[in-house]
Write an enzyme that holds these catalytic residues in place. Structure first.
Site, PDB file in Angstrom:
ATOM      1  N   HIS A 152      -6.170 -17.363 -46.641  1.00  0.00           N
ATOM      2  CA  HIS A 152      -5.109 -17.243 -47.527  1.00  0.00           C
ATOM      3  C   HIS A 152      -5.393 -17.340 -49.467  1.00  0.00           C
ATOM      4  CE1 HIS A 152      -1.212 -16.775 -49.587  1.00  0.00           C
ATOM      5  NE2 HIS A 152      -0.908 -16.193 -48.455  1.00  0.00           N
ATOM      6  N   HIS A 202       1.792 -26.274 -49.108  1.00  0.00           N
ATOM      7  CA  HIS A 202       0.997 -27.013 -49.829  1.00  0.00           C
ATOM      8  C   HIS A 202       1.811 -28.067 -51.223  1.00  0.00           C
ATOM      9  CE1 HIS A 202       2.091 -24.044 -51.943  1.00  0.00           C
ATOM     10  NE2 HIS A 202       1.628 -24.275 -53.269  1.00  0.00           N
ATOM     11  N   GLU A 257       5.824 -25.743 -60.612  1.00  0.00           N
ATOM     12  CA  GLU A 257       5.752 -24.571 -60.191  1.00  0.00           C
ATOM     13  C   GLU A 257       6.962 -23.942 -60.722  1.00  0.00           C
ATOM     14  OE1 GLU A 257       3.806 -23.501 -56.160  1.00  0.00           O
ATOM     15  OE2 GLU A 257       2.263 -24.355 -57.059  1.00  0.00           O
ATOM     16  N   HIS A 261       9.116 -26.311 -58.378  1.00  0.00           N
ATOM     17  CA  HIS A 261       8.923 -27.878 -57.626  1.00  0.00           C
ATOM     18  C   HIS A 261       7.577 -28.161 -58.451  1.00  0.00           C
ATOM     19  CE1 HIS A 261       8.944 -24.763 -54.245  1.00  0.00           C
ATOM     20  NE2 HIS A 261      10.412 -25.036 -53.823  1.00  0.00           N
ATOM     21  N   HIS A 315       5.771 -28.707 -50.881  1.00  0.00           N
ATOM     22  CA  HIS A 315       7.014 -27.217 -50.322  1.00  0.00           C
ATOM     23  C   HIS A 315       6.237 -26.347 -49.483  1.00  0.00           C
ATOM     24  CE1 HIS A 315       5.146 -26.520 -54.189  1.00  0.00           C
ATOM     25  NE2 HIS A 315       4.417 -25.092 -53.837  1.00  0.00           N
TER      26      HIS A 315
END
Length: 441
Positions: free
Chosen positions: A296, A339, A345, A372, A378
Site C-alpha cells: 500500500h 500506523h 492529520e 489524529h 489510528h
C-alpha cells in the site's frame, strides 16, 4: 436571468484561463491593461496601477507571487479600520487548550442561525504555529444560509476552501470563481472577496495556511506526469464592481477581525496580470498514482498541494485527496494500514464513504472530520478490518467517496469550542474495540 445566475455563468465560462503558478493576465474592458510598463505615468482609461505582493520582493523568481491591478480607486482610499467581534474565528497561536494526543472526531456543524453569511458561519476547529510569524495553519469549518453583502480579506494567510454541501460564487478582486462540492478554491493572502451562495445552505471546510503559499509537489521518480496537472487549475477573468455607497470591508489581521465602511466597492479591478491569483481545481481530475504489484503506497502519493517549510520534504501543511481510483495490490491489505505518523492529520469527507472508516450515524460522515495528532495510533476500524481481511483480492474500483486530509508537521491544538462541542464524538475510541487477539505462542 438573475444577477447571481449571470455571474455564475460568467464564472463557469470558456474564457477561464488555465495553469498553476504562472503569469496570467485578464482585462474586463479592452485596453485596460497597459503594454510594456506595469506602472505607467498614466494608467489606461483613468485607472490606478497597484501591485499586490504575496511574497517578499526579493524571493527567488520561481517562488515570487505578485499581481499588478488596474483599478477604479486605489486600495489606499479607505477610512480607518476598527475592531469587530471575532465570532467563532480563532487564530494561532492556539493557547485556549493543550495539544491532545487522543484521537478526536466530530459530526458536521449544526444548522446555522437564520441569516448567517459565510464569514459569520466560520468556526475554528484548531491549528498550530503562529500567524504573526507566518508559520503553521488552522482548520475551519463553515455553515451558512445567506450570501455575504460585505467583503472580506485575510492578511494572516491564504484560504483553501473545500465545499462539502452547496456551491459558492466567489467575487474576488481579480474576477469570479464558481466552486462546487468536489472542487476546491484558493484565495491568496490579502485578496478581497465576497462569498455568494449557489444553494439555500452551504457547508464545508477551510484550511488557512499561514506559511509558504501552496504549490504543486515535486514529482521525483514519478517523472513528468501525474498527480495534479497544472493545466487543470482555473483562474478568473477580470470582472469588476463599479458600486458607489457604503460597503463593509472586514480584514483579518493577526488573529482579529477589523471592519471599515468604504464609500465604494473594493472589488473594482478592471484589469490585472501576475501570479498572485485565486484559482479553482476539480479534485476529480487528480491523476492518482498507486501500486500495480503489492503493498500500500503511503498517503503522500495523494498530495494535491503542499506548503513547503525550511526542511525539504517536511511540509508546513499538505492538502491530500483520496480521489476515485483502482486498487489492485496482490496479497495486500487494501484500505489504509494501521500506523503512527510524525505528521498530524485532519481528515474530512466531501461525499460518500471513506474506505477505511464505517459511515452512517455515529461514524465518519460528509461534513464531519477527524483529528489524529502526531504519533496517535489510528487506522481502519474493526468492521473495516474484518471485511478487508476476508475480501477477495480482485481489481476493485473505489469511486463511492471523496475524502481529503490537511496534513501538517506540527500538532494541531483544538480550540476550546471544538474540544467542548456538542457534536464531538466522545466515543470515537470505541471503533477500535473488538480488534481481537489472533496470535497464539
Amino acid at each position: 436571468m438573475s444577477g447571481i445566475e449571470q455571474a455564475r455563468k460568467t464564472a463557469e465560462g470558456l474564457e477561464y484561463l488555465s495553469g498553476f503558478g504562472n503569469e496570467h493576465s485578464s482585462e474586463a474592458v479592452p485596453g485596460a491593461l497597459p503594454l510594456g510598463r506595469n506602472s505607467p505615468q498614466r494608467a489606461p482609461l483613468g485607472l490606478y496601477a497597484e501591485q499586490l505582493s504575496g511574497s517578499a520582493f526579493t524571493e527567488p523568481r520561481a517562488h515570487n507571487r505578485r499581481s499588478w491591478l488596474y483599478r477604479i480607486r486605489p486600495s489606499a482610499a479607505h477610512p480607518p479600520f476598527v475592531r469587530t467581534d471575532n465570532g467563532a474565528v480563532r487564530t494561532a497561536p492556539f493557547t485556549e487548550t493543550v495539544p491532545d494526543p487522543n484521537r478526536l472526531r466530530w459530526d458536521p456543524l449544526p444548522e446555522p442561525a437564520p441569516g448567517t453569511d459565510w464569514l459569520a458561519g466560520l468556526w475554528t476547529l484548531g491549528g498550530n504555529g503562529d500567524a504573526t510569524q507566518r508559520t503553521g495553519m488552522a482548520v475551519h469549518l463553515y455553515h451558512a444560509d445567506v450570501s455575504m453583502r460585505r467583503v472580506f480579506s485575510d492578511a494572516d494567510g491564504e484560504l483553501l476552501i473545500v465545499p462539502e454541501q452547496g456551491g459558492l460564487l466567489l467575487r474576488t478582486e481579480l474576477g469570479l470563481l464558481s466552486v462546487e462540492p468536489g472542487e476546491v478554491a484558493l484565495v491568496p493572502r490579502g485578496v478581497r472577496f465576497r462569498v455568494e451562495l449557489l444553494a439555500d445552505t452551504v457547508r464545508g471546510y477551510v484550511c488557512e495556511n499561514y506559511g509558504q503559499p501552496f504549490t504543486l509537489p515535486e514529482l521525483g521518480p514519478i517523472g513528468a506526469n501525474g498527480l495534479a496537472n497544472p493545466r487543470d487549475f482555473r483562474v478568473p477573468v477580470a470582472a469588476y464592481e463599479d458600486v458607489e455607497g457604503g460597503v463593509e470591508v472586514v480584514n483579518k489581521f493577526c488573529g482579529n477581525l477589523w471592519t471599515a465602511t468604504y464609500d465604494h466597492s473594493p472589488l473594482d479591478v478592471v484589469a490585472w496580470h501576475g501570479s498572485h491569483v485565486p484559482y479553482v481545481y476539480d479534485l476529480r481530475t487528480f491523476n492518482v498514482m498507486g501500486t500495480i504489484s503489492y503493498d500500500h503506497p503511503d498517503p503522500s502519493i495523494f498530495t494535491v498541494l503542499t506548503s513547503p517549510s525550511d526542511t525539504p520534504g517536511l511540509a508546513g501543511v499538505d492538502f491530500v485527496v483520496f480521489a476515485p481510483r483502482w486498487l489492485v495490490g496482490e496479497d495486500t491489505f487494501r484500505p489504509p494500514y494501521f500506523h503512527r505518523n510524525v505528521m498530524s492529520e485532519y481528515m474530512g469527507l466531501i461525499e460518500g464513504a471513506y474506505d477505511a472508516k464505517t459511515a452512517g450515524k455515529g461514524g465518519f460522515v460528509p461534513g464531519g472530520g477527524s483529528l489524529h495528532n502526531m504519533m496517535s495510533a489510528h487506522g481502519p476500524d474493526r468492521e473495516t478490518f474484518d471485511r478487508a481481511s476476508a475480501a477477495e483480492l480482485r481489481p476493485q474500483r473505489i469511486d463511492d467517496g471523496l475524502a481529503f486530509m490537511f496534513e501538517t508537521r506540527w500538532p494541531v491544538t483544538a480550540t476550546a469550542q471544538a474540544a467542548n462541542a456538542d457534536h464531538l464524538q466522545r466515543a470515537y475510541d470505541d471503533v477500535w474495540q473488538g480488534l481481537e487477539r489472533h496470535f497464539r505462542s
